[in-house]
Design an enzyme around this catalytic site. Sequence first.
Site, PDB file in Angstrom:
ATOM      1  N   ARG A  42      24.168  64.973  78.997  1.00  0.00           N
ATOM      2  CA  ARG A  42      24.272  63.866  77.923  1.00  0.00           C
ATOM      3  C   ARG A  42      22.759  63.562  77.395  1.00  0.00           C
ATOM      4  O   ARG A  42      22.533  62.479  77.056  1.00  0.00           O
ATOM      5  CB  ARG A  42      25.142  62.763  78.250  1.00  0.00           C
ATOM      6  CG  ARG A  42      26.539  63.139  78.443  1.00  0.00           C
ATOM      7  CD  ARG A  42      27.173  63.666  77.062  1.00  0.00           C
ATOM      8  NE  ARG A  42      28.479  63.999  77.442  1.00  0.00           N
ATOM      9  CZ  ARG A  42      29.846  63.143  77.025  1.00  0.00           C
ATOM     10  NH1 ARG A  42      29.433  61.893  76.856  1.00  0.00           N
ATOM     11  NH2 ARG A  42      30.858  63.729  77.516  1.00  0.00           N
ATOM     12  N   ARG A  46      24.392  59.382  72.605  1.00  0.00           N
ATOM     13  CA  ARG A  46      24.628  57.943  71.907  1.00  0.00           C
ATOM     14  C   ARG A  46      23.585  56.779  72.183  1.00  0.00           C
ATOM     15  O   ARG A  46      23.114  55.732  71.792  1.00  0.00           O
ATOM     16  CB  ARG A  46      25.727  57.008  72.038  1.00  0.00           C
ATOM     17  CG  ARG A  46      26.719  57.965  70.989  1.00  0.00           C
ATOM     18  CD  ARG A  46      28.155  57.162  71.189  1.00  0.00           C
ATOM     19  NE  ARG A  46      28.890  57.636  72.448  1.00  0.00           N
ATOM     20  CZ  ARG A  46      29.567  57.075  72.998  1.00  0.00           C
ATOM     21  NH1 ARG A  46      30.562  56.387  72.381  1.00  0.00           N
ATOM     22  NH2 ARG A  46      30.059  57.581  74.198  1.00  0.00           N
ATOM     23  N   ARG A  55      24.758  60.256  63.514  1.00  0.00           N
ATOM     24  CA  ARG A  55      26.231  59.994  63.465  1.00  0.00           C
ATOM     25  C   ARG A  55      26.814  59.023  62.615  1.00  0.00           C
ATOM     26  O   ARG A  55      28.185  59.025  62.255  1.00  0.00           O
ATOM     27  CB  ARG A  55      26.555  59.618  65.079  1.00  0.00           C
ATOM     28  CG  ARG A  55      26.870  60.617  66.086  1.00  0.00           C
ATOM     29  CD  ARG A  55      28.242  61.270  65.865  1.00  0.00           C
ATOM     30  NE  ARG A  55      29.198  60.609  66.337  1.00  0.00           N
ATOM     31  CZ  ARG A  55      30.357  59.714  65.862  1.00  0.00           C
ATOM     32  NH1 ARG A  55      30.010  59.843  64.505  1.00  0.00           N
ATOM     33  NH2 ARG A  55      30.977  59.245  66.484  1.00  0.00           N
ATOM     34  N   ASP A  91      30.982  70.087  72.530  1.00  0.00           N
ATOM     35  CA  ASP A  91      31.865  69.545  73.370  1.00  0.00           C
ATOM     36  C   ASP A  91      32.904  70.082  74.267  1.00  0.00           C
ATOM     37  O   ASP A  91      33.159  71.312  73.688  1.00  0.00           O
ATOM     38  CB  ASP A  91      32.573  68.298  72.374  1.00  0.00           C
ATOM     39  CG  ASP A  91      33.207  67.174  73.534  1.00  0.00           C
ATOM     40  OD1 ASP A  91      32.261  66.184  73.874  1.00  0.00           O
ATOM     41  OD2 ASP A  91      34.197  67.366  73.771  1.00  0.00           O
ATOM     42  N   TYR A 168      42.584  67.033  79.806  1.00  0.00           N
ATOM     43  CA  TYR A 168      42.619  66.602  78.440  1.00  0.00           C
ATOM     44  C   TYR A 168      43.886  67.195  77.577  1.00  0.00           C
ATOM     45  O   TYR A 168      44.539  66.338  76.657  1.00  0.00           O
ATOM     46  CB  TYR A 168      41.634  67.055  77.773  1.00  0.00           C
ATOM     47  CG  TYR A 168      40.317  66.102  78.229  1.00  0.00           C
ATOM     48  CD1 TYR A 168      40.175  64.819  77.799  1.00  0.00           C
ATOM     49  CD2 TYR A 168      39.282  66.704  78.792  1.00  0.00           C
ATOM     50  CE1 TYR A 168      38.925  64.104  78.008  1.00  0.00           C
ATOM     51  CE2 TYR A 168      38.361  65.707  79.391  1.00  0.00           C
ATOM     52  CZ  TYR A 168      38.268  64.628  78.852  1.00  0.00           C
ATOM     53  OH  TYR A 168      37.037  63.539  79.314  1.00  0.00           O
TER      54      TYR A 168
HETATM   55  O1  1CP Z   1      23.226  66.630  75.497  1.00  0.00           O
HETATM   56  C1  1CP Z   1      24.496  66.774  75.809  1.00  0.00           C
HETATM   57  O2  1CP Z   1      24.977  66.650  76.864  1.00  0.00           O
HETATM   58  C2  1CP Z   1      25.539  66.832  74.598  1.00  0.00           C
HETATM   59  C3  1CP Z   1      26.358  67.735  74.609  1.00  0.00           C
HETATM   60  C4  1CP Z   1      27.562  67.431  75.196  1.00  0.00           C
HETATM   61  C5  1CP Z   1      28.313  67.680  76.337  1.00  0.00           C
HETATM   62  C6  1CP Z   1      27.260  68.723  77.297  1.00  0.00           C
HETATM   63  C7  1CP Z   1      28.947  66.428  74.679  1.00  0.00           C
HETATM   64  C8  1CP Z   1      28.431  65.860  73.220  1.00  0.00           C
HETATM   65  N1  1CP Z   1      29.850  66.523  75.532  1.00  0.00           N
HETATM   66  C9  1CP Z   1      29.599  67.390  76.543  1.00  0.00           C
HETATM   67  C10 1CP Z   1      30.479  67.440  77.633  1.00  0.00           C
HETATM   68  C11 1CP Z   1      31.413  66.867  77.803  1.00  0.00           C
HETATM   69  N2  1CP Z   1      32.339  66.177  76.838  1.00  0.00           N
HETATM   70  C12 1CP Z   1      32.069  66.433  79.096  1.00  0.00           C
HETATM   71  C13 1CP Z   1      31.725  66.912  80.209  1.00  0.00           C
HETATM   72  C14 1CP Z   1      30.553  65.845  80.581  1.00  0.00           C
HETATM   73  C15 1CP Z   1      30.973  64.730  81.318  1.00  0.00           C
HETATM   74  O3  1CP Z   1      31.906  64.804  82.125  1.00  0.00           O
HETATM   75  O4  1CP Z   1      30.370  63.675  80.724  1.00  0.00           O
HETATM   76  C16 1CP Z   1      33.286  65.557  78.640  1.00  0.00           C
HETATM   77  C17 1CP Z   1      34.253  64.905  79.939  1.00  0.00           C
HETATM   78  C18 1CP Z   1      33.677  65.474  77.333  1.00  0.00           C
HETATM   79  C19 1CP Z   1      34.793  64.904  76.916  1.00  0.00           C
HETATM   80  C20 1CP Z   1      34.214  63.676  75.850  1.00  0.00           C
HETATM   81  N3  1CP Z   1      33.740  64.150  74.450  1.00  0.00           N
HETATM   82  C21 1CP Z   1      34.367  62.403  76.006  1.00  0.00           C
HETATM   83  C22 1CP Z   1      34.739  61.997  77.407  1.00  0.00           C
HETATM   84  C23 1CP Z   1      35.913  61.104  77.176  1.00  0.00           C
HETATM   85  C24 1CP Z   1      36.592  60.568  78.468  1.00  0.00           C
HETATM   86  O5  1CP Z   1      37.566  61.103  78.687  1.00  0.00           O
HETATM   87  O6  1CP Z   1      35.884  59.902  79.262  1.00  0.00           O
HETATM   88  C25 1CP Z   1      33.756  61.968  74.951  1.00  0.00           C
HETATM   89  C26 1CP Z   1      33.362  60.513  74.656  1.00  0.00           C
HETATM   90  C27 1CP Z   1      33.041  62.901  73.967  1.00  0.00           C
HETATM   91  C28 1CP Z   1      32.477  62.835  72.657  1.00  0.00           C
HETATM   92  C29 1CP Z   1      31.008  63.332  72.693  1.00  0.00           C
HETATM   93  N4  1CP Z   1      30.840  64.393  73.301  1.00  0.00           N
HETATM   94  C30 1CP Z   1      29.302  64.507  72.968  1.00  0.00           C
HETATM   95  C31 1CP Z   1      29.053  63.391  72.656  1.00  0.00           C
HETATM   96  C32 1CP Z   1      27.614  62.888  72.347  1.00  0.00           C
HETATM   97  C33 1CP Z   1      30.106  62.470  72.440  1.00  0.00           C
HETATM   98  C34 1CP Z   1      29.901  61.182  71.705  1.00  0.00           C
HETATM   99  C35 1CP Z   1      30.523  61.059  70.394  1.00  0.00           C
HETATM  100  C36 1CP Z   1      30.009  59.949  69.594  1.00  0.00           C
HETATM  101  O7  1CP Z   1      30.722  59.012  69.725  1.00  0.00           O
HETATM  102  O8  1CP Z   1      28.996  59.998  69.159  1.00  0.00           O
END
Ligand code: 1CP
Length: 361
Positions: A42, A46, A55, A91, A168
């Site tokens: 990540r 954010r 965003r 994602d 999910y």
């Molecule tokens: O630099 C980076 O890592 C950005 C690329 C990236 C990656 C590798 C994003 C962007 N998401 C992910 C993987 C991801 N997505 C995972 C595996 C990593 C982890 O365990 O954290 C998971 C579980 C998700 C699912 C997901 N997408 C969640 C989690 C929800 C939960 O169940 O807790 C969320 C909040 C997202 C949205 C998301 N994905 C990525 C970002 C920057 C965001 C936030 C979006 C926003 O509101 O701006």
Amino acid sequence: MSESQTTYIRPTAQPRREASESRFIQACKRQKPDRTPIWLMRQAGRFMPEFRDIRSRVSFLELCKNSELACEVTVMAVDMLDVDAAIIFADILLPIDALGLGLEYVKGEGPLIHNPIRLATDVAALKPIDVGQSLGYVYKSIELTARALPKHIPLIGFAGAPFTLASYMIEAGGSKTFDKTKSFMYSEPEAWHLLMKKIVDISAQYLNFQVDAGADALQLFDSWVGCLSPTDYERFVLPHTKALIELVSGRVPVIHFGTGTATLLKLMAQAGGDVIGLDWRVNLAEAWLNLGFDKAVQGNLDPTVLLGTREELKLQVARIMKEAASRPGHIFNLGHGVLPMTSPDQVKFLVETVRNSEAAQ
Ligand code: 1CP
């Protein structure tokens, strides 16, 4: 769903020699790089004001589907943090959108799946998808980013591991207890295994397609698999994750990551991966010994340490470097993603601290 049904939209990308010989890739292969590589899960997200600014203009899904913007965000994180690898901005849930399950990211609440999998018939109804068509924008993001990155910076492609993706689809979003996922697993084992097979099929195409587009390494995120007992992991997950890793191995290094996995690490290693991702709940030295030194490891600073003092941060980095003992095959990372409330300066300080760490030389 056979390989031949997939219409890849572009020919295989040109290999990027410098990136494929970078310190990050060397560490994945357990060669000894000039110093310990670092990148952060990540790292584009954010916690960065520049990301929040982008965003405020586009939704998260729009950002993922706009390859130029996704490329810009990926490269921006590397430029700002001076890390040793990039991870493509995308994602793990995008294949759920491609499958037509109705993925939405609700402001302040996270992902929501409008048509979750609840019955065996829902699994049977899942149609094969043409990855080249429905996720072609990820291909394009990778292709653009591989060209835009500095030559020596490798690009990591990724996907959710079968269990985490299935969770999910079944929970309709995030969960604390995974009660719906587990009850489906226990009461509809045949449908569960079919669902996992369908996810493996799509994910293998998706990951191979990311390598075709120019990804120099792959990471499989099994973020929530730590909710399972070792026996359940062995019965319900291992064969599928193993099949997936086999289908994508041999081209670029594969990182196999999960959290809460202290009791599952050996089984995860059995499922495969050149590198095993560790969360902060384990001692890196003990976990590595347990895994065997024929695996590389990635991790494992607690992301909340970035919210504390710089003295504490330095202490914890030094401890992890000591646990890694300059053994070839350690990639420094957090034990999970950077938290949104983290100060970007503190993240930069972490990167500098690891870089200047004596054990990193
Ligand atoms: O630099 C980076 O890592 C950005 C690329 C990236 C990656 C590798 C994003 C962007 N998401 C992910 C993987 C991801 N997505 C995972 C595996 C990593 C982890 O365990 O954290 C998971 C579980 C998700 C699912 C997901 N997408 C969640 C989690 C929800 C939960 O169940 O807790 C969320 C909040 C997202 C949205 C998301 N994905 C990525 C970002 C920057 C965001 C936030 C979006 C926003 O509101 O701006």
